[in-house]
Structures are given as structure tokens and as C-alpha cells.
Design an enzyme around this catalytic site. Structure first.
Site, mmCIF file in Angstrom:
data_model
loop_
_atom_site.group_PDB
_atom_site.id
_atom_site.type_symbol
_atom_site.label_atom_id
_atom_site.label_comp_id
_atom_site.label_asym_id
_atom_site.label_seq_id
_atom_site.Cartn_x
_atom_site.Cartn_y
_atom_site.Cartn_z
ATOM 1 C CG HIS A 11 35.614 38.225 36.589
ATOM 2 N ND1 HIS A 11 36.447 37.236 36.109
ATOM 3 C CD2 HIS A 11 36.411 39.155 37.172
ATOM 4 C CE1 HIS A 11 37.703 37.556 36.377
ATOM 5 N NE2 HIS A 11 37.718 38.711 37.030
ATOM 6 C CG HIS A 15 34.667 39.751 41.607
ATOM 7 N ND1 HIS A 15 35.818 39.658 42.363
ATOM 8 C CD2 HIS A 15 34.933 40.673 40.633
ATOM 9 C CE1 HIS A 15 36.744 40.469 41.880
ATOM 10 N NE2 HIS A 15 36.231 41.105 40.837
ATOM 11 C CG HIS A 51 35.216 46.113 39.356
ATOM 12 N ND1 HIS A 51 34.426 45.645 40.386
ATOM 13 C CD2 HIS A 51 36.130 45.133 39.122
ATOM 14 C CE1 HIS A 51 34.841 44.459 40.764
ATOM 15 N NE2 HIS A 51 35.877 44.109 40.010
ATOM 16 C CG ASP A 52 35.079 42.662 36.861
ATOM 17 O OD1 ASP A 52 35.707 43.101 35.882
ATOM 18 O OD2 ASP A 52 35.628 42.108 37.833
ATOM 19 C CG ASP A 168 39.541 43.612 40.451
ATOM 20 O OD1 ASP A 168 38.605 42.837 40.724
ATOM 21 O OD2 ASP A 168 39.956 43.796 39.282
#
Length: 289
Positions: A11, A15, A51-52, A168
Site C-alpha cells: 500500500h 499501488h 485512496h491509500d 483497488d
């Protein structure tokens, strides 16, 4: 910011780039661009990028079991996803040079911000089955006409959320050589969490025990019950998903089923060997010593 690959093997920014590229492909190459107006496309791409952000290589269960600051701040609800969205939007709010949204009018900014939050929170696997059922209902009602979707804001937002979510979890839908590289990095991150949990005296989370060594079975289940049904839904709206993504996913599933059978056979052999060792007598016992 994203942590380095050595600290967080999966992550990380690589990614994030992969998910962003996958979102881009779904929108512009696989047929979903007509379903969204331009601000929603902007929000979707930005959601993929952030998003991460700040991910520490541990999952929500780890933070909730530890009852650390993140879990307490977000009340055990989408702990990491809330954190990612918060970090990204705080950066926009407090760093003028990072505020790529300052050219938007107030109502446009509010829309993009809301859709980024919705998208990032939607990547929490805890919401997966509810989101799948909701999207399925919208598809049954609206069918394939993009204009009908654009006329239903709640449906459009759910589709937008699911585009990010499926990107994802899309590793099993990529060519096997690439998919295996991502899976190896994810396994490394899982095992790092398991080692940390053992060191803290916590229960080891599923798939995180490096001593177990069985990964193919859960991967088959993940493809069968999570990834494939989600792509099937998107294929109902965009035929290129059916023609280009599903065959790759099916081919990878065959490979993982073969690996699952190999793992099971190896486990049976190890169990039989252990039983044989346990059942044998020590020479001293045989003579009554």
C-alpha cells in the site's frame, strides 16, 4: 504522503499509481466515460491517487484490536479509509501549493470533495457486499443508457464508488506475471502485520501468519466471491470489460485453483509425515527402558 516500499511493501505510491491507471483505463478505454460528467471524472481520478495515502501496512482489524489513536479517532469505522481521506483533504486545505482545486467555484469544490470522500470510504471491504447489491439494483432499474445514470445522482455516485473499488481489488484481473508480482508484495505486507501482531501478543489476522504458508485457497475465494462478481456487474454496462477483463480473470483463476490443489496436497503430505513421526516408537521405549 505514501510510505516507502521497504516500509510498506504493497500500500504505497506504486499501488496508488496502479489503481489510478486502472481507473483511467476503466473510464477512457473500457467504456465508462459517458456515465460521468467532468467534475465526477476529476473526483474519481483524485480519489484513486489519494485512496491509500499514509497507509502504514496494517489493516483496519489491526488498528481496532490495538485500539490505537486511529481506531479511537474514527470509532472503529473505516479507520484507514477515513484517515486517508482526511490526510488528503487537509493537505488541500492547508497547503496552497497542493491545492489543485482552488480554481473551482464553491459549489464545484463541495461536489468534488464530497465525491472524493465517498470514493475513498467506499474502498473499505466492509462495505463490499452492500455496495454490490446497491449497484445491482441500479443496473436493473437503469440498464445501460448513460443519460439515465447521469439523471440519477445516487446511482452515478455508486457507480463512481464501485469503479474505484474494483480498481483497488483488480490485481487478479491483470496479466498473470504482473498479478503475481502484486500478490507477492501484498503477502509480504500481510506477513509483516502478522509478525507485528505476534510481537504484541495479539491474535494473528487471517492470511498474516507466515508459518501457515497457505495462500492459494483464500485467493481462489477472493476471485470467486469478490472480484469476479464485481467485474460481472461492470460488464453489464460496458461490453469491453466482458471481452478484455473477464477472460484474464478466468485464466488467472484456473492457475490459482491449480496452486490451491498443490497446497492441499503438500499439506496432506506434511500431515501424514507428522503423524508417522508421532506414531513411531523411540528405540528405548521398544525395549522397555
Amino acid at each position: 504522503e505514501y510510505r516507502c516500499e521497504k516500509e510498506v511493501p504493497y500500500h504505497n505510491s506504486l499501488h496508488a499509481a496502479d489503481v489510478t491507471q486502472t481507473v483511467h483505463a476503466l473510464i477512457w478505454s473500457l467504456g465508462f466515460r459517458p456515465y460521468f460528467e467532468h467534475l465526477s471524472v476529476l473526483a474519481l481520478v483524485l480519489s484513486a491517487i489519494v485512496h491509500d495515502v499514509g497507509h502504514d501496512g496494517r489493516n483496519n482489524t489491526f488498528h481496532m484490536n490495538l485500539q490505537d489513536d486511529l481506531a479511537l479517532t474514527y470509532n472503529d469505522r473505516s479507520v484507514l479509509e477515513n484517515y486517508h481521506a482526511s490526510v488528503a483533504l487537509k493537505l488541500v486545505a492547508v497547503e496552497p501549493e497542493a491545492n489543485i482545486l482552488d480554481c473551482l467555484q464553491r459549489d464545484q469544490f463541495v461536489q468534488v470533495r464530497r465525491e472524493i470522500i465517498e470514493g475513498v470510504l467506499g474502498t473499505d471491504m466492509a462495505h463490499h457486499f452492500r455496495q454490490v447489491e446497491t449497484l445491482k439494483g441500479h443496473i436493473e432499474k437503469l440498464d445501460k443508457d448513460p443519460s439515465d445514470w447521469c439523471g440519477e445522482p445516487s446511482a452515478s455516485l455508486m457507480l463512481q464508488t464501485m469503479i474505484l473499488h474494483v480498481a483497488d481489488i483488480s490485481t487478479p484481473a491483470k496479466p498473470l506475471k504482473l498479478s503475481d508480482r502484486w500478490t507477492a508484495m501484498l503477502r509480504q505486507e500481510f506477513y509483516g502485520q502478522g509478525d507485528h501482531e505476534k510481537a504484541l501478543g495479539m491474535p494473528v489476522s487471517p492470511l498474516c501468519d507466515r508459518e501457515c504458508g497457505r495462500f492459494a485457497g483464500p485467493q481462489v475465494g477472493f476471485i470467486d466471491f469478490i472480484v469476479r462478481p464485481t467485474f460481472d456487474l461492470l460488464a453489464a454496462l460496458a461490453h469491453r470489460v466482458e471481452n478484455e477483463v473477464l477472460p484474464e480473470l478466468s485464466a488467472n483463476l484456473v492457475v490459482w485453483e491449480e496452486r490451491k490443489a498443490e497446497e492441499e496436497l503438500a499439506a496432506q503430505s506434511a500431515s501424514a509425515e507428522a503423524d508417522g513421526d508421532a506414531g513411531g516408537e523411540h528405540p528405548a521405549q521398544a525395549v522397555g527402558v
